[in-house]
Design a protein around this motif. Structure first.
Motif, PDB file in Angstrom:
ATOM      1  N   MET A   1      -3.863  23.718 -74.214  1.00  0.00           N
ATOM      2  CA  MET A   1      -5.023  24.448 -73.492  1.00  0.00           C
ATOM      3  C   MET A   1      -6.341  25.087 -74.319  1.00  0.00           C
ATOM      4  O   MET A   1      -6.105  26.114 -75.160  1.00  0.00           O
ATOM      5  CB  MET A   1      -4.578  25.174 -71.790  1.00  0.00           C
ATOM      6  CG  MET A   1      -6.103  24.967 -70.757  1.00  0.00           C
ATOM      7  SD  MET A   1      -5.262  26.173 -69.864  1.00  0.00           S
ATOM      8  CE  MET A   1      -3.701  25.438 -68.853  1.00  0.00           C
ATOM      9  N   GLN A   2      -7.369  24.872 -74.508  1.00  0.00           N
ATOM     10  CA  GLN A   2      -9.030  25.762 -74.965  1.00  0.00           C
ATOM     11  C   GLN A   2      -8.877  26.690 -74.315  1.00  0.00           C
ATOM     12  O   GLN A   2      -9.185  26.820 -73.181  1.00  0.00           O
ATOM     13  CB  GLN A   2      -9.349  24.991 -75.858  1.00  0.00           C
ATOM     14  CG  GLN A   2     -10.369  25.800 -76.749  1.00  0.00           C
ATOM     15  CD  GLN A   2     -11.477  24.563 -76.637  1.00  0.00           C
ATOM     16  OE1 GLN A   2     -11.743  23.371 -76.389  1.00  0.00           O
ATOM     17  NE2 GLN A   2     -12.403  25.798 -77.750  1.00  0.00           N
ATOM     18  N   CYS A   3      -9.115  27.875 -74.664  1.00  0.00           N
ATOM     19  CA  CYS A   3      -9.021  29.420 -73.504  1.00  0.00           C
ATOM     20  C   CYS A   3     -10.792  29.686 -74.310  1.00  0.00           C
ATOM     21  O   CYS A   3     -11.287  29.102 -74.792  1.00  0.00           O
ATOM     22  CB  CYS A   3      -9.313  30.135 -74.388  1.00  0.00           C
ATOM     23  SG  CYS A   3      -6.740  30.509 -75.106  1.00  0.00           S
ATOM     24  N   PRO A   4     -11.530  29.503 -73.184  1.00  0.00           N
ATOM     25  CA  PRO A   4     -13.005  29.956 -72.793  1.00  0.00           C
ATOM     26  C   PRO A   4     -13.063  30.646 -73.456  1.00  0.00           C
ATOM     27  O   PRO A   4     -12.667  31.779 -73.636  1.00  0.00           O
ATOM     28  CB  PRO A   4     -12.844  30.049 -71.040  1.00  0.00           C
ATOM     29  CG  PRO A   4     -11.631  29.493 -70.917  1.00  0.00           C
ATOM     30  CD  PRO A   4     -10.542  30.147 -71.740  1.00  0.00           C
ATOM     31  N   LYS A   5     -14.370  29.818 -74.073  1.00  0.00           N
ATOM     32  CA  LYS A   5     -15.691  31.561 -74.356  1.00  0.00           C
ATOM     33  C   LYS A   5     -15.819  31.934 -73.518  1.00  0.00           C
ATOM     34  O   LYS A   5     -16.647  31.888 -72.158  1.00  0.00           O
ATOM     35  CB  LYS A   5     -16.756  30.186 -75.319  1.00  0.00           C
ATOM     36  CG  LYS A   5     -15.767  29.328 -76.270  1.00  0.00           C
ATOM     37  CD  LYS A   5     -17.286  29.004 -77.465  1.00  0.00           C
ATOM     38  CE  LYS A   5     -16.174  28.693 -78.471  1.00  0.00           C
ATOM     39  NZ  LYS A   5     -17.562  27.519 -79.618  1.00  0.00           N
ATOM     40  N   PHE A   6     -16.585  33.455 -73.841  1.00  0.00           N
ATOM     41  CA  PHE A   6     -16.953  34.155 -72.634  1.00  0.00           C
ATOM     42  C   PHE A   6     -18.398  34.977 -73.747  1.00  0.00           C
ATOM     43  O   PHE A   6     -18.206  34.934 -75.162  1.00  0.00           O
ATOM     44  CB  PHE A   6     -16.519  35.527 -72.864  1.00  0.00           C
ATOM     45  CG  PHE A   6     -16.633  36.208 -71.178  1.00  0.00           C
ATOM     46  CD1 PHE A   6     -17.655  37.417 -71.183  1.00  0.00           C
ATOM     47  CD2 PHE A   6     -15.620  35.851 -69.898  1.00  0.00           C
ATOM     48  CE1 PHE A   6     -17.545  38.121 -70.733  1.00  0.00           C
ATOM     49  CE2 PHE A   6     -16.106  36.305 -69.196  1.00  0.00           C
ATOM     50  CZ  PHE A   6     -17.482  37.870 -69.385  1.00  0.00           C
ATOM     51  N   GLU A   7     -19.751  34.969 -72.801  1.00  0.00           N
ATOM     52  CA  GLU A   7     -20.639  34.986 -73.257  1.00  0.00           C
ATOM     53  C   GLU A   7     -21.160  37.059 -73.272  1.00  0.00           C
ATOM     54  O   GLU A   7     -21.159  36.339 -72.546  1.00  0.00           O
ATOM     55  CB  GLU A   7     -22.340  34.559 -73.205  1.00  0.00           C
ATOM     56  CG  GLU A   7     -21.804  33.278 -73.580  1.00  0.00           C
ATOM     57  CD  GLU A   7     -21.639  32.095 -74.676  1.00  0.00           C
ATOM     58  OE1 GLU A   7     -22.494  33.378 -75.687  1.00  0.00           O
ATOM     59  OE2 GLU A   7     -21.306  31.347 -75.143  1.00  0.00           O
TER      60      GLU A   7
ATOM     61  N   ARG B 266      -5.838  32.542 -72.312  1.00  0.00           N
ATOM     62  CA  ARG B 266      -5.654  33.159 -71.324  1.00  0.00           C
ATOM     63  C   ARG B 266      -5.058  33.923 -70.103  1.00  0.00           C
ATOM     64  O   ARG B 266      -4.741  34.651 -69.128  1.00  0.00           O
ATOM     65  CB  ARG B 266      -4.983  31.207 -71.222  1.00  0.00           C
ATOM     66  CG  ARG B 266      -5.648  30.237 -71.215  1.00  0.00           C
ATOM     67  CD  ARG B 266      -6.720  29.735 -69.949  1.00  0.00           C
ATOM     68  NE  ARG B 266      -7.528  28.791 -70.524  1.00  0.00           N
ATOM     69  CZ  ARG B 266      -8.750  27.875 -68.959  1.00  0.00           C
ATOM     70  NH1 ARG B 266      -8.258  28.531 -67.861  1.00  0.00           N
ATOM     71  NH2 ARG B 266      -9.227  26.655 -69.310  1.00  0.00           N
ATOM     72  N   VAL B 267      -3.823  34.757 -71.341  1.00  0.00           N
ATOM     73  CA  VAL B 267      -2.790  34.902 -70.842  1.00  0.00           C
ATOM     74  C   VAL B 267      -4.070  37.016 -71.322  1.00  0.00           C
ATOM     75  O   VAL B 267      -4.093  36.712 -72.307  1.00  0.00           O
ATOM     76  CB  VAL B 267      -1.365  35.660 -71.229  1.00  0.00           C
ATOM     77  CG1 VAL B 267      -1.391  37.067 -70.732  1.00  0.00           C
ATOM     78  CG2 VAL B 267      -1.247  34.058 -70.960  1.00  0.00           C
ATOM     79  N   VAL B 268      -3.616  37.423 -69.836  1.00  0.00           N
ATOM     80  CA  VAL B 268      -4.917  39.249 -70.101  1.00  0.00           C
ATOM     81  C   VAL B 268      -3.330  39.311 -70.463  1.00  0.00           C
ATOM     82  O   VAL B 268      -2.952  40.052 -69.480  1.00  0.00           O
ATOM     83  CB  VAL B 268      -5.721  39.103 -69.622  1.00  0.00           C
ATOM     84  CG1 VAL B 268      -6.197  40.481 -69.787  1.00  0.00           C
ATOM     85  CG2 VAL B 268      -7.345  38.484 -69.608  1.00  0.00           C
TER      86      VAL B 268
ATOM     87  N   VAL C 128      -2.785  29.267 -61.949  1.00  0.00           N
ATOM     88  CA  VAL C 128      -4.482  30.150 -61.719  1.00  0.00           C
ATOM     89  C   VAL C 128      -4.941  29.981 -63.156  1.00  0.00           C
ATOM     90  O   VAL C 128      -6.033  30.252 -63.136  1.00  0.00           O
ATOM     91  CB  VAL C 128      -3.527  31.501 -62.051  1.00  0.00           C
ATOM     92  CG1 VAL C 128      -4.513  32.383 -62.293  1.00  0.00           C
ATOM     93  CG2 VAL C 128      -2.958  31.860 -61.230  1.00  0.00           C
ATOM     94  N   CYS C 129      -3.676  29.018 -64.334  1.00  0.00           N
ATOM     95  CA  CYS C 129      -4.824  28.923 -65.095  1.00  0.00           C
ATOM     96  C   CYS C 129      -5.552  27.851 -65.567  1.00  0.00           C
ATOM     97  O   CYS C 129      -6.520  27.322 -66.115  1.00  0.00           O
ATOM     98  CB  CYS C 129      -3.757  29.474 -66.880  1.00  0.00           C
ATOM     99  SG  CYS C 129      -3.002  30.833 -67.090  1.00  0.00           S
ATOM    100  N   ASN C 130      -5.375  26.717 -64.858  1.00  0.00           N
ATOM    101  CA  ASN C 130      -5.756  25.602 -64.661  1.00  0.00           C
ATOM    102  C   ASN C 130      -6.731  24.668 -63.573  1.00  0.00           C
ATOM    103  O   ASN C 130      -6.855  24.402 -63.171  1.00  0.00           O
ATOM    104  CB  ASN C 130      -4.417  24.435 -64.012  1.00  0.00           C
ATOM    105  CG  ASN C 130      -4.141  24.099 -65.137  1.00  0.00           C
ATOM    106  OD1 ASN C 130      -4.538  22.622 -66.352  1.00  0.00           O
ATOM    107  ND2 ASN C 130      -3.026  24.706 -65.981  1.00  0.00           N
ATOM    108  N   GLN C 131      -7.576  26.648 -63.345  1.00  0.00           N
ATOM    109  CA  GLN C 131      -8.620  25.966 -62.200  1.00  0.00           C
ATOM    110  C   GLN C 131      -9.777  25.487 -62.778  1.00  0.00           C
ATOM    111  O   GLN C 131      -9.980  25.749 -63.819  1.00  0.00           O
ATOM    112  CB  GLN C 131      -9.034  27.360 -62.044  1.00  0.00           C
ATOM    113  CG  GLN C 131      -8.583  28.390 -60.749  1.00  0.00           C
ATOM    114  CD  GLN C 131      -7.912  27.470 -59.590  1.00  0.00           C
ATOM    115  OE1 GLN C 131      -8.381  26.918 -59.148  1.00  0.00           O
ATOM    116  NE2 GLN C 131      -6.375  27.552 -59.045  1.00  0.00           N
TER     117      GLN C 131
ATOM    118  N   PHE D 202      -8.478  33.460 -65.864  1.00  0.00           N
ATOM    119  CA  PHE D 202      -7.530  34.376 -66.481  1.00  0.00           C
ATOM    120  C   PHE D 202      -6.243  35.017 -65.590  1.00  0.00           C
ATOM    121  O   PHE D 202      -6.390  35.240 -65.217  1.00  0.00           O
ATOM    122  CB  PHE D 202      -8.367  35.168 -67.653  1.00  0.00           C
ATOM    123  CG  PHE D 202      -9.066  34.369 -68.451  1.00  0.00           C
ATOM    124  CD1 PHE D 202      -9.370  34.342 -69.434  1.00  0.00           C
ATOM    125  CD2 PHE D 202     -10.717  34.860 -67.823  1.00  0.00           C
ATOM    126  CE1 PHE D 202     -10.182  33.933 -70.530  1.00  0.00           C
ATOM    127  CE2 PHE D 202     -11.675  34.222 -68.611  1.00  0.00           C
ATOM    128  CZ  PHE D 202     -11.273  33.789 -69.467  1.00  0.00           C
ATOM    129  N   ALA D 203      -5.172  35.126 -66.494  1.00  0.00           N
ATOM    130  CA  ALA D 203      -4.463  35.421 -65.486  1.00  0.00           C
ATOM    131  C   ALA D 203      -3.917  36.925 -66.042  1.00  0.00           C
ATOM    132  O   ALA D 203      -3.282  36.805 -67.918  1.00  0.00           O
ATOM    133  CB  ALA D 203      -2.882  34.659 -65.921  1.00  0.00           C
TER     134      ALA D 203
END
Length: 321
Positions: free
Chosen positions: A1-7, A18-20, A272-275, A280-281
């Motif tokens: 699963m690709q991790c989201p980018k954050f601007e 995804r895991v914080v 949680v990670c598949n919303q 992020f968890a």
């Protein structure tokens, strides 16, 4: 699963794992040795975002020492929080400009840095107008000390009100949210002033595509197999998580885990990670094994049918999607 980018507001884009890593348990010097090992393992596994807060005792100092000794500030993004009432005066708001500036400067000093990627308000005070809060946070962005601002334990109504004010006054808006969220619904928040992500908030996240950083994504171990309806020894767990709905979700997570060859806790984390919005968890792992299991769970893909089956009370536990 690709991790989201954050601007970030400084034009920088970060792609967060995804895991914080949650560090609320790094509370004292006694924790330091294990904490440093957990931080090392987290980065080794590919993690790159650390969650902490001014309220978390010596956590920020331990992270700062780790950043300095490992020379790895460029490898991780920091999410820290300020504005939490003090332990001595738990009912006294600390969202004034003076308090927020003091918290941020203390955090930066602990990290030995002049910038944090993500900064959140740890608590809200709904009697305080957003017009008195947002200019201070905007200045943090303008001064180059913070990359993006967010909320922890705010309602979606207050976040929207704050963002409406910011937009009208050309100030920085909140761009992430940090509520409690897991596959298990809470009967009530575990601590005063906490906000849990219920359906109305999740709908708000879906509509606005706002990233959600979930604290307590594994429901304090509810899916670990340690608890059952007739075991009422842990009163906090009973009061917060024991319900017919959650026992049903545990049964379903257990069945799906058998199919996926993983654990129910990993299914809960995958939920949680598949919303359908960036999610992020935040994991407060105490052992390397727990961290490894969390990263494995973050790579589990659950389709819409599985997600719906896990939470729909009308669907029985018979069969596995």
């Amino acid at each position: 699963m690709q991790c989201p980018k954050f601007e970030l507001k400084n034009g920088k884009t970060v792609q967060l794992s995804r895991v914080v890593l949650g560090t609320g348990k790094f509370y004292s010097e006694q924790d330091k040795s294990n904490a440093l090992e957990i931080l090392d393992e987290y980065v080794r596994l590919g993690g790159n975002c650390i969650d902490t807060g001014r309220q978390y005792g010596l956590s920020e100092n331990i992270i700062g020492e780790w950043l300095e000794t490992r020379k790895c500030r460029d490898k991780v993004s920091i999410l820290t929080k300020g504005g939490h009432p003090s332990l001595k005066q738990p009912n006294k708001s600390r969202l004034s400009k003076q308090d927020l500036c003091a918290d941020l400067e203390a955090s930066l000093s602990a990290f030995s840095t002049n910038f944090v990627e993500l900064y959140a308000l740890h608590r809200d005070d709904e009697s305080m107008p957003v017009s008195e809060i947002m200019p201070t946070l905007h200045q943090f962005i303008e001064d180059g000390k913070v990359g993006a601002i967010g909320t922890s334990n705010w309602t979606e109504e207050r976040i929207s009100a704050a963002n409406d004010y910011a937009k009208k006054n050309k100030l920085t808006e909140f761009s992430f949210n940090n509520p409690g969220f897991s596959l298990a619904d809470c009967n009530h928040p575990p601590w005063p002033g906490c906000v849990m992500a219920e359906e109305s908030m999740l709908a708000w996240h879906r509509e606005n595509a706002v990233p959600l950083f979930a604290w307590s994504p594994q429901a304090s171990g509810f899916f670990s197999g340690k608890y059952s309806p007739d075991d009422t020894a842990n009163r906090e767990m009973v009061e917060v998580y024991y319900s017919d709905s959650n026992w049903s979700r545990l049964q379903k997570a257990t069945k799906l885990a058998e199919k996926l060859t993983c654990t129910p806790t990993q299914v809960a984390l995958a939920y949680v990670c598949n919303q359908p919005f960036p999610s992020f968890a935040i994991i407060g792992a105490r052992t390397k094994e727990h961290l490894q299991q969390a990263f494995e769970a973050s790579r589990i893909s659950l389709d819409h049918q599985a997600m719906h089956w896990l939470t729909d009370q009308k669907l029985t536990t018979d069969g596995v999607v």
